[in-house]
Design an enzyme around this catalytic site. Structure first.
Site, PDB file in Angstrom:
ATOM      1  NE  ARG A  71       3.607  28.249  -3.044  1.00  0.00           N
ATOM      2  CZ  ARG A  71       4.600  28.709  -2.284  1.00  0.00           C
ATOM      3  NH1 ARG A  71       4.442  28.736  -0.975  1.00  0.00           N
ATOM      4  NH2 ARG A  71       5.713  29.133  -2.811  1.00  0.00           N
TER       5      ARG A  71
ATOM      6  CG  PHE B 256      11.170  20.727   3.673  1.00  0.00           C
ATOM      7  CD1 PHE B 256      11.975  21.852   3.777  1.00  0.00           C
ATOM      8  CD2 PHE B 256      10.130  20.744   2.761  1.00  0.00           C
ATOM      9  CE1 PHE B 256      11.754  22.965   2.991  1.00  0.00           C
ATOM     10  CE2 PHE B 256       9.899  21.852   1.959  1.00  0.00           C
ATOM     11  CZ  PHE B 256      10.715  22.962   2.078  1.00  0.00           C
TER      12      PHE B 256
ATOM     13  NE  ARG C  25       5.496  32.782  -5.113  1.00  0.00           N
ATOM     14  CZ  ARG C  25       5.936  32.214  -6.218  1.00  0.00           C
ATOM     15  NH1 ARG C  25       5.159  31.406  -6.908  1.00  0.00           N
ATOM     16  NH2 ARG C  25       7.163  32.405  -6.621  1.00  0.00           N
ATOM     17  N   GLY C  26       4.087  31.677   1.078  1.00  0.00           N
ATOM     18  CA  GLY C  26       3.686  30.609   1.999  1.00  0.00           C
ATOM     19  C   GLY C  26       2.573  30.981   2.964  1.00  0.00           C
TER      20      GLY C  26
ATOM     21  CG  ASP D  78      14.185  26.513   8.944  1.00  0.00           C
ATOM     22  OD1 ASP D  78      14.463  25.791   9.920  1.00  0.00           O
ATOM     23  OD2 ASP D  78      14.577  26.265   7.795  1.00  0.00           O
ATOM     24  CB  THR D  79      17.741  29.755  10.200  1.00  0.00           C
ATOM     25  OG1 THR D  79      17.316  30.765   9.274  1.00  0.00           O
ATOM     26  CG2 THR D  79      18.065  28.462   9.464  1.00  0.00           C
ATOM     27  N   GLY D  80      15.333  31.573  11.442  1.00  0.00           N
ATOM     28  CA  GLY D  80      14.995  32.884  11.994  1.00  0.00           C
ATOM     29  C   GLY D  80      15.672  34.028  11.248  1.00  0.00           C
TER      30      GLY D  80
ATOM     31  CB  THR E  91      13.466  34.961   6.505  1.00  0.00           C
ATOM     32  OG1 THR E  91      14.189  33.907   5.878  1.00  0.00           O
ATOM     33  CG2 THR E  91      12.684  35.748   5.483  1.00  0.00           C
TER      34      THR E  91
ATOM     35  CD  GLU F 131       7.657  34.625   7.722  1.00  0.00           C
ATOM     36  OE1 GLU F 131       6.991  33.900   6.960  1.00  0.00           O
ATOM     37  OE2 GLU F 131       8.852  34.888   7.523  1.00  0.00           O
ATOM     38  CG  ASP F 132       5.583  30.587   5.630  1.00  0.00           C
ATOM     39  OD1 ASP F 132       6.445  31.217   6.285  1.00  0.00           O
ATOM     40  OD2 ASP F 132       5.776  30.209   4.462  1.00  0.00           O
TER      41      ASP F 132
HETATM   42  P1  IMP Z   1      14.390  31.044   7.899  1.00  0.00           P
HETATM   43  O1  IMP Z   1      14.996  32.313   7.423  1.00  0.00           O
HETATM   44  O2  IMP Z   1      15.421  29.930   7.935  1.00  0.00           O
HETATM   45  O3  IMP Z   1      13.657  31.147   9.190  1.00  0.00           O
HETATM   46  O4  IMP Z   1      13.440  30.583   6.734  1.00  0.00           O
HETATM   47  C1  IMP Z   1      12.112  30.884   6.719  1.00  0.00           C
HETATM   48  C2  IMP Z   1      11.514  30.626   5.364  1.00  0.00           C
HETATM   49  O5  IMP Z   1      12.032  29.423   4.759  1.00  0.00           O
HETATM   50  C3  IMP Z   1      10.044  30.373   5.529  1.00  0.00           C
HETATM   51  O6  IMP Z   1       9.324  31.577   5.463  1.00  0.00           O
HETATM   52  C4  IMP Z   1       9.733  29.416   4.418  1.00  0.00           C
HETATM   53  O7  IMP Z   1       9.435  30.123   3.240  1.00  0.00           O
HETATM   54  C5  IMP Z   1      11.000  28.651   4.217  1.00  0.00           C
HETATM   55  N1  IMP Z   1      10.955  27.360   4.956  1.00  0.00           N
HETATM   56  C6  IMP Z   1      11.664  27.029   6.056  1.00  0.00           C
HETATM   57  N2  IMP Z   1      11.368  25.786   6.470  1.00  0.00           N
HETATM   58  C7  IMP Z   1      10.431  25.326   5.623  1.00  0.00           C
HETATM   59  C8  IMP Z   1       9.702  24.064   5.536  1.00  0.00           C
HETATM   60  O8  IMP Z   1       9.855  23.126   6.330  1.00  0.00           O
HETATM   61  N3  IMP Z   1       8.811  23.968   4.523  1.00  0.00           N
HETATM   62  C9  IMP Z   1       8.606  24.965   3.627  1.00  0.00           C
HETATM   63  N4  IMP Z   1       9.250  26.142   3.670  1.00  0.00           N
HETATM   64  C10 IMP Z   1      10.160  26.320   4.669  1.00  0.00           C
HETATM   65 MG    MG Z   2       8.219  32.387   4.004  1.00  0.00          MG
END
Ligand code: IMP
Ligand code: MG
Length: 309
Positions: free
Chosen positions: A285, A272, A165-166, A223-225, A227, A219-220
């Site tokens: 949000r 965060f 939803r971000g 982070d790790t990439g 997703t 994408e919002d």
């Molecule tokens: P990834 O798979 O680690 O890249 O995670 C990505 C998802 O984690 C994003 O689409 C967000 O929904 C959530 N996320 C990662 N970091 C943050 C943050 O700092 N604040 C809020 N949501 C986050």
């Molecule tokens: Mg997200």
């Protein structure tokens, strides 16, 4: 310099900073938010004197040099308001060229609330550390991204795919800055590590097929990439004509999977962040800016760790 007569209802223990009221410190957050320079009680104006002795003085709470304006915050207490108005009249008689404005607490609180602080969002404000990206900086950058995308997709009709939803705020603003016909679709996913690497579990699938379309994943935050990487694998199988990514925030320091991002709004530090669609446990949000959370606040709420989405 004669000290200012402080309001009677001031709590006996003043805040740690030099502010006489917590509300004054809150007000500085708004000013910082707007990037408006301020000075706290920089000058006392003599109102009455006798034989060179100051009998009454007025020390406005703030001076805003950019606006060449003094600000006096007031409370709702009628007795104090009346006294302040009297002082202000005297002040304006003696210093007709100096601009001063009385800001009533009622106006001030609704102003705060409008920007995510104040009485309507006390819970949220409790956790906020600092504004990382202001509303105006977001607006400006999203406009730039929209312009760049309009050039990239000229003559075509990009299909924007948002991950709920971000992405809601970003998607809503970004699409209005793309000066081409666009279509949008949303999906909700949760990612996890499986035997064959990372996979996405689709909680809500797209409504429309992607075959032959110019798909832009919006994408919002990356982070790790994990997703995004898993999502792109999934979407690629649906046969789009092209597949690109536009992410508002890039937390590059935490990247584990090397995933290509074609358009990035801002790089953010390894902290965060919340606001402008991003949540912590579904809160924050609706903040119009991107902010970091206080570390001790995060620690205190760590047991309810957020599920990525
Ligand atoms: P990834 O798979 O680690 O890249 O995670 C990505 C998802 O984690 C994003 O689409 C967000 O929904 C959530 N996320 C990662 N970091 C943050 C943050 O700092 N604040 C809020 N949501 C986050
Ligand atoms: Mg997200």
């Amino acid at each position: 310099m004669t000290a200012k007569a402080k309001d009677a209802e001031q709590p006996p223990s003043a805040p740690a900073a030099n502010f006489a009221h917590a509300s004054e410190e809150d007000f500085t957050h708004i000013l910082d938010f707007y990037g408006v320079a301020w000075q706290y009680e920089p000058r006392s104006f003599t109102l009455r004197e006798e034989d060179g002795r100051v009998l009454e003085a007025f020390t406005p709470d703030f001076y805003l040099p950019d606006l060449d304006l003094y600000i006096e915050l007031t409370t709702l207490k009628q007795s104090l308001v009346t006294e302040k108005h009297r002082k202000l009249r005297r002040f304006q008689e003696r210093y007709p060229d100096v601009q001063v404005k009385l800001l009533h607490k009622a106006d001030y609180l609704s102003l705060l609330a409008k920007y995510g602080f104040g009485p309507f969002s006390e819970v949220e404000v409790a956790g906020i550390h600092e504004v990382l990206i202001s509303a105006s900086a977001l607006e400006h950058r999203v406009g730039e991204l929209g312009a760049a995308l309009s050039r990239e997709y000229r003559g075509r009709e990009p299909h924007l795919v948002g991950v709920l939803r971000g992405v809601t705020c970003f998607m809503a603003d970004l699409m209005r800055h793309i000066s081409l016909p666009v279509s949008i679709d949303f999906m909700a996913i949760s990612s996890y590590e499986g035997d064959q690497g990372s996979l996405v579990r689709i909680l809500k699938d797209l409504d429309e097929p992607l075959a032959g379309r110019d798909v832009l994943v919006v994408e919002d935050i990356v982070d790790t990439g994990m997703t995004l990487n898993a999502l792109l694998q999934e979407l690629r199988q649906r046969g789009p004509a092209s597949l690109k990514v536009c992410a508002l925030l890039d937390k590059r320091a935490r990247r584990l999977v090397d995933v290509p991002i074609d358009y990035v709004g801002f790089e953010v530090p390894d902290e965060f962040v919340v606001g402008y669609g991003l949540d912590f446990r579904q809160k924050f949000r609706n903040l119009p800016f991107v902010a970091t959370l206080k570390r001790d606040w995060l620690t205190a709420h760590a047991e309810d760790k957020q599920r990525p989405e």
